[in-house]
Design a protein around this motif. Structure first.
Motif, PDB file in Angstrom:
ATOM      1  N   PRO A   1       0.827  -1.195   0.000  1.00  0.00           N
ATOM      2  CA  PRO A   1       0.000   0.000   0.000  1.00  0.00           C
ATOM      3  C   PRO A   1       0.873   1.261   0.000  1.00  0.00           C
ATOM      4  CG  PRO A   1      -0.827  -1.571   1.605  1.00  0.00           C
ATOM      5  CD  PRO A   1       0.472  -2.124   1.090  1.00  0.00           C
ATOM      6  N   GLY A   2       0.488   2.237  -0.801  1.00  0.00           N
ATOM      7  CA  GLY A   2       1.258   3.480  -0.914  1.00  0.00           C
ATOM      8  C   GLY A   2       2.240   3.463  -2.070  1.00  0.00           C
ATOM      9  N   MET A   3       2.625   2.272  -2.528  1.00  0.00           N
ATOM     10  CA  MET A   3       3.580   2.234  -3.648  1.00  0.00           C
ATOM     11  C   MET A   3       2.883   2.747  -4.902  1.00  0.00           C
ATOM     12  SD  MET A   3       5.931  -1.124  -3.013  1.00  0.00           S
ATOM     13  CE  MET A   3       7.274  -0.590  -4.080  1.00  0.00           C
ATOM     14  N   THR A   4       3.587   3.566  -5.661  1.00  0.00           N
ATOM     15  CA  THR A   4       2.976   4.326  -6.746  1.00  0.00           C
ATOM     16  C   THR A   4       3.838   4.266  -7.991  1.00  0.00           C
ATOM     17  OG1 THR A   4       1.973   5.830  -5.148  1.00  0.00           O
ATOM     18  CG2 THR A   4       2.259   6.677  -7.388  1.00  0.00           C
TER      19      THR A   4
ATOM     20  N   THR B   1     -10.026   1.556  -8.487  1.00  0.00           N
ATOM     21  CA  THR B   1     -10.028   0.464  -9.453  1.00  0.00           C
ATOM     22  C   THR B   1      -9.354  -0.762  -8.850  1.00  0.00           C
ATOM     23  OG1 THR B   1      -9.706   0.134 -11.836  1.00  0.00           O
ATOM     24  CG2 THR B   1      -7.839   1.047 -10.644  1.00  0.00           C
ATOM     25  N   VAL B   2      -9.440  -1.878  -9.576  1.00  0.00           N
ATOM     26  CA  VAL B   2      -8.749  -3.087  -9.125  1.00  0.00           C
ATOM     27  C   VAL B   2      -7.299  -2.982  -9.590  1.00  0.00           C
ATOM     28  CG1 VAL B   2      -8.610  -5.603  -9.371  1.00  0.00           C
ATOM     29  CG2 VAL B   2     -10.849  -4.486  -9.217  1.00  0.00           C
ATOM     30  N   GLY B   3      -6.361  -3.018  -8.645  1.00  0.00           N
ATOM     31  CA  GLY B   3      -4.938  -2.982  -9.002  1.00  0.00           C
ATOM     32  C   GLY B   3      -4.530  -4.327  -9.585  1.00  0.00           C
ATOM     33  N   TYR B   4      -4.885  -5.385  -8.862  1.00  0.00           N
ATOM     34  CA  TYR B   4      -4.710  -6.755  -9.357  1.00  0.00           C
ATOM     35  C   TYR B   4      -5.493  -7.686  -8.446  1.00  0.00           C
ATOM     36  CZ  TYR B   4      -0.857  -6.206  -5.981  1.00  0.00           C
ATOM     37  OH  TYR B   4      -0.105  -5.890  -4.873  1.00  0.00           O
ATOM     38  N   ARG B   5      -5.759  -8.880  -8.931  1.00  0.00           N
ATOM     39  CA  ARG B   5      -6.422  -9.900  -8.109  1.00  0.00           C
ATOM     40  C   ARG B   5      -5.653 -11.202  -8.259  1.00  0.00           C
ATOM     41  NH1 ARG B   5     -12.511 -11.628  -9.417  1.00  0.00           N
ATOM     42  NH2 ARG B   5     -11.682 -13.715  -9.855  1.00  0.00           N
ATOM     43  N   LEU B   6      -5.150 -11.699  -7.123  1.00  0.00           N
ATOM     44  CA  LEU B   6      -4.358 -12.930  -7.133  1.00  0.00           C
ATOM     45  C   LEU B   6      -4.915 -13.866  -6.065  1.00  0.00           C
ATOM     46  CD1 LEU B   6      -0.780 -11.328  -7.369  1.00  0.00           C
ATOM     47  CD2 LEU B   6      -2.053 -12.421  -9.223  1.00  0.00           C
ATOM     48  N   ASP B   7      -5.074 -15.138  -6.398  1.00  0.00           N
ATOM     49  CA  ASP B   7      -5.655 -16.118  -5.458  1.00  0.00           C
ATOM     50  C   ASP B   7      -6.958 -15.612  -4.860  1.00  0.00           C
ATOM     51  OD1 ASP B   7      -3.659 -17.990  -5.817  1.00  0.00           O
ATOM     52  OD2 ASP B   7      -2.362 -17.028  -4.327  1.00  0.00           O
TER      53      ASP B   7
ATOM     54  N   VAL C   1      -8.292  -9.308  -3.726  1.00  0.00           N
ATOM     55  CA  VAL C   1      -8.215  -8.084  -4.527  1.00  0.00           C
ATOM     56  C   VAL C   1      -7.294  -7.068  -3.861  1.00  0.00           C
ATOM     57  CG1 VAL C   1      -9.509  -6.190  -5.572  1.00  0.00           C
ATOM     58  CG2 VAL C   1     -10.606  -8.417  -5.242  1.00  0.00           C
ATOM     59  N   THR C   2      -6.398  -6.489  -4.633  1.00  0.00           N
ATOM     60  CA  THR C   2      -5.628  -5.323  -4.196  1.00  0.00           C
ATOM     61  C   THR C   2      -6.168  -4.143  -4.983  1.00  0.00           C
ATOM     62  OG1 THR C   2      -3.693  -6.636  -3.699  1.00  0.00           O
ATOM     63  CG2 THR C   2      -3.323  -4.288  -4.096  1.00  0.00           C
ATOM     64  N   TYR C   3      -6.641  -3.126  -4.255  1.00  0.00           N
ATOM     65  CA  TYR C   3      -7.246  -1.974  -4.918  1.00  0.00           C
ATOM     66  C   TYR C   3      -6.201  -0.906  -5.215  1.00  0.00           C
ATOM     67  CZ  TYR C   3     -11.729  -4.066  -3.764  1.00  0.00           C
ATOM     68  OH  TYR C   3     -12.797  -4.927  -3.689  1.00  0.00           O
ATOM     69  N   ALA C   4      -6.611   0.057  -6.034  1.00  0.00           N
ATOM     70  CA  ALA C   4      -5.694   1.133  -6.405  1.00  0.00           C
ATOM     71  C   ALA C   4      -6.480   2.407  -6.669  1.00  0.00           C
ATOM     72  CB  ALA C   4      -4.906   0.740  -7.651  1.00  0.00           C
ATOM     73  N   LEU C   5      -5.795   3.540  -6.531  1.00  0.00           N
ATOM     74  CA  LEU C   5      -6.347   4.828  -6.952  1.00  0.00           C
ATOM     75  C   LEU C   5      -5.649   5.186  -8.248  1.00  0.00           C
ATOM     76  CD1 LEU C   5      -6.441   7.409  -4.016  1.00  0.00           C
ATOM     77  CD2 LEU C   5      -8.389   6.392  -5.209  1.00  0.00           C
ATOM     78  N   GLU C   6      -6.399   5.754  -9.169  1.00  0.00           N
ATOM     79  CA  GLU C   6      -5.813   6.068 -10.473  1.00  0.00           C
ATOM     80  C   GLU C   6      -6.177   7.476 -10.911  1.00  0.00           C
ATOM     81  OE1 GLU C   6      -6.305   3.159 -13.638  1.00  0.00           O
ATOM     82  OE2 GLU C   6      -6.635   4.754 -15.087  1.00  0.00           O
TER      83      GLU C   6
ATOM     84  N   LEU D   1     -10.693  -0.276  -0.408  1.00  0.00           N
ATOM     85  CA  LEU D   1     -11.262   0.371  -1.589  1.00  0.00           C
ATOM     86  C   LEU D   1     -11.498   1.835  -1.196  1.00  0.00           C
ATOM     87  CD1 LEU D   1     -14.481  -0.852  -3.463  1.00  0.00           C
ATOM     88  CD2 LEU D   1     -13.168   1.209  -3.898  1.00  0.00           C
ATOM     89  N   LEU D   2     -10.517   2.684  -1.491  1.00  0.00           N
ATOM     90  CA  LEU D   2     -10.604   4.097  -1.106  1.00  0.00           C
ATOM     91  C   LEU D   2     -11.532   4.833  -2.046  1.00  0.00           C
ATOM     92  CD1 LEU D   2      -7.134   5.721  -0.310  1.00  0.00           C
ATOM     93  CD2 LEU D   2      -9.189   5.680   1.082  1.00  0.00           C
ATOM     94  N   ARG D   3     -12.422   5.645  -1.466  1.00  0.00           N
ATOM     95  CA  ARG D   3     -13.309   6.468  -2.302  1.00  0.00           C
ATOM     96  C   ARG D   3     -12.681   7.844  -2.407  1.00  0.00           C
ATOM     97  NH1 ARG D   3     -16.912   3.057  -4.650  1.00  0.00           N
ATOM     98  NH2 ARG D   3     -17.516   1.463  -3.167  1.00  0.00           N
ATOM     99  N   SER D   4     -12.264   8.240  -3.580  1.00  0.00           N
ATOM    100  CA  SER D   4     -11.575   9.518  -3.734  1.00  0.00           C
ATOM    101  C   SER D   4     -12.523  10.688  -3.505  1.00  0.00           C
ATOM    102  CB  SER D   4     -10.980   9.613  -5.137  1.00  0.00           C
ATOM    103  OG  SER D   4     -10.428  10.889  -5.328  1.00  0.00           O
TER     104      SER D   4
END
Ligand code: ADP
Length: 493
Positions: free
Chosen positions: A257-260, A288-294, A297-302, A278-281
């Motif tokens: 988290p925080g890596m950009t 958005t979905v950053g990636y989903r593994l196993d 979900v890892t979320y992302a801000l874009e 899931l941050l609401r801007s």
């Protein structure tokens, strides 16, 4: 011979590429092919999905030939793609029913305004993290169903399939066996509930999309089927899919988290990992979905900026004040930071955090002494200052990027990266492999194939090429950003 190579397909907006990687994720061979852009009306942009398909098969074969490897030596294919672009095809023949509607296409702007007026904006942003905007796939699907003769009835009868480009390529690669996508591409359609991770019935209703059109949604690293044996001489498993910006997040190993990461090509896309939150801007960024593994979900801000490298092309092609994009670095280096002239390259409006389609570009602060050097330097500065806007919005939303990992064509420019560090007050890191997008696709396939056992291996493989720390005094930086903010206020529509 064991299968230890990876084949990554990067199907972009103007070209398709294939890169063969070895098991250590070092590129071994690559091939690239451009394809035609169709502009049938003002604001419309289309691609011929058949032409894209032919190009993708060709670059895969070329890259394999150049690497001197057979299909049996490839442990998996990873696909990354231009996001949101919409294809509908006939399930029986695999033939698209019309040209693909590209993400840039604005033909459904009126439809979006109607849906907004009907009060659907809140549902869309709540469920999908997106905005009601023609950019996303949902209204493009509706347009095709309503404008291609008989399409809606055929869709309702289950005869047609929808996909973003990854899904169309997967369908073709598997000889029509697999109709699937990954969670990142699904998250850009405006039909997918990103909390529940499923297609949303209310959204399907709002946008008039029959469920029978939709692909199965899988993890980014998953078994997506195998290529038809006739294509590459033997079947190759497809094992990774992610949309281009998310693939770059993975290629840049932004797993905490925080890596950009920030990509500087034609435009600029900043994505911050927000972990399982899931941050609401509050600043008009997209969730958005950053990636989903196993299944996790890892979320992302874009946030995106429409004009980045294309401002440098403007200097070269329209103003003709530089001969080539790399010349801009030496000019700015000799000139130093420009403090009078401000270029606001709002050629097609302003993206995040303003989302102002009516803003237009401007050059402010000209004096009798302002010359070409000032203009070139101020244009480079404008790309960094737009990033400052985005990073400010990300910080206000509660994410503090420790560093920003950059990639894309513009990051060859050291002067630009130093100024970026100066105004954003961030550490800027450039990796050795700046082709993060296609690398991310290879990494996903490698993960699924067991070439590496976890994301940690990818973090270890990320190598720094150069780092830039803020050098300019804070007060000095604030003077520049205040002037920028004032200039932006003047060009707003
Ligand atoms: P895309 O993938 O969007 O086509 P690329 O990542 O290939 O873009 O980056 C190309 C962009 O980078 C061009 O718009 C070009 O103007 C810009 N660019 C390339 N080299 C430099 C440089 N040294 N300084 C500034 N801009 C550059």
């Amino acid at each position: 011979m064991s299968a230890s190579f990876l084949l990554a397909i990067d199907q972009g907006t103007t070209s398709s590429r294939a890169v063969v990687y070895d098991a250590a994720l070092a590129p071994v061979a690559s091939a690239q092919r451009e394809f035609n852009q169709h502009f049938p009306q003002s604001g419309w942009v289309e691609h011929d999905a058949d032409e894209i398909w032919d190009g993708v098969v060709a670059v895969c074969r070329d890259a394999m030939a150049e690497a001197g490897i057979e299909a049996s030596q490839i442990a998996g294919i990873g696909i990354t793609n231009q996001r949101e672009t919409t294809v509908i095809w006939d399930r029986a023949t695999g033939k698209p029913i019309a040209k693909a509607i590209v993400w840039q296409d604005r033909r459904t702007a009126e439809h979006c305004r109607t849906l907004e007026a009907a009060g659907h904006g809140a549902t869309v942003s709540e469920r999908t993290g997106l905005r009601l905007d023609p950019y996303f796939s949902a209204t493009k699907i509706g347009w095709l169903l309503d404008h291609v003769e008989g399409a809606r009835a055929r869709a309702e009868a289950g005869e047609l399939a929808f996909g973003t480009i990854d899904t169309f390529l997967l369908w073709r690669l598997t000889g029509g066996d697999v109709h699937a996508t990954d969670a990142t591409n699904a998250s850009r359609t405006a039909l997918f509930d990103i909390s529940a991770q499923r297609w949303d019935d209310d959204l399907l209703q709002i946008f008039g999309v029959p469920r029978s059109l939709l692909p199965d949604v899988r993890d980014c690293a998953a078994e997506f089927g195998a290529t038809a044996p006739s294509l590459f001489g033997a079947p190759i498993p497809v094992r990774g899919i992610a949309g281009d910006q998310q693939a770059a997040l993975i290629g840049q190993a932004c797993f905490a988290p925080g890596m950009t990461k920030s990509t500087y090509g034609t435009g600029c896309f900043v994505i911050s990992n927000t972990g399982d939150t899931l941050l609401r801007s509050k600043n008009q960024l997209l969730s958005t979905v950053g990636y989903r593994l196993d299944g996790v979900v890892t979320y992302a801000l874009e946030g995106s900026i429409f004009v980045a490298g294309s401002a440098i092309q403007w200097l070269r092609d329209a103003l003709q004040v530089i001969d080539s994009a790399p010349d801009s670095a030496a000019i700015a280096e000799a000139h130093g930071i420009e403090r009078d002239v401000i270029v606001v390259p709002a050629f097609t409006g302003l993206g995040a955090p303003y989302w102002d389609p009516d803003a237009r570009g401007a050059v402010l602060g000209l004096t009798r002494g302002s010359g070409r050097e000032a203009l070139v330097t101020a244009t480079l500065q404008s790309v960094a200052l737009q990033t400052w806007d985005l990073v400010g919005a990300i910080r206000e939303d509660g994410v503090t990027p420790a560093e920003i990992r950059v990639d894309g064509g513009m990051v060859a420019n050291d002067w630009f990266l130093q100024f970026l560090a100066d105004v954003t007050r961030s550490h800027i890191e450039r990796p050795q492999q700046t082709e993060s997008t296609v690398l991310g696709a290879a990494a996903l396939a490698g993960l699924q194939a067991g070439v590496f056992d976890s994301l940690d291996a990818l973090s270890g493989a990320w190598q720094r090429d150069a780092a830039f720390a803020p050098k300019l005094g804070e007060a000095d930086a604030t003077t520049l950003t205040d002037a920028w903010r004032d200039a932006v206020a003047r060009v707003r529509g």
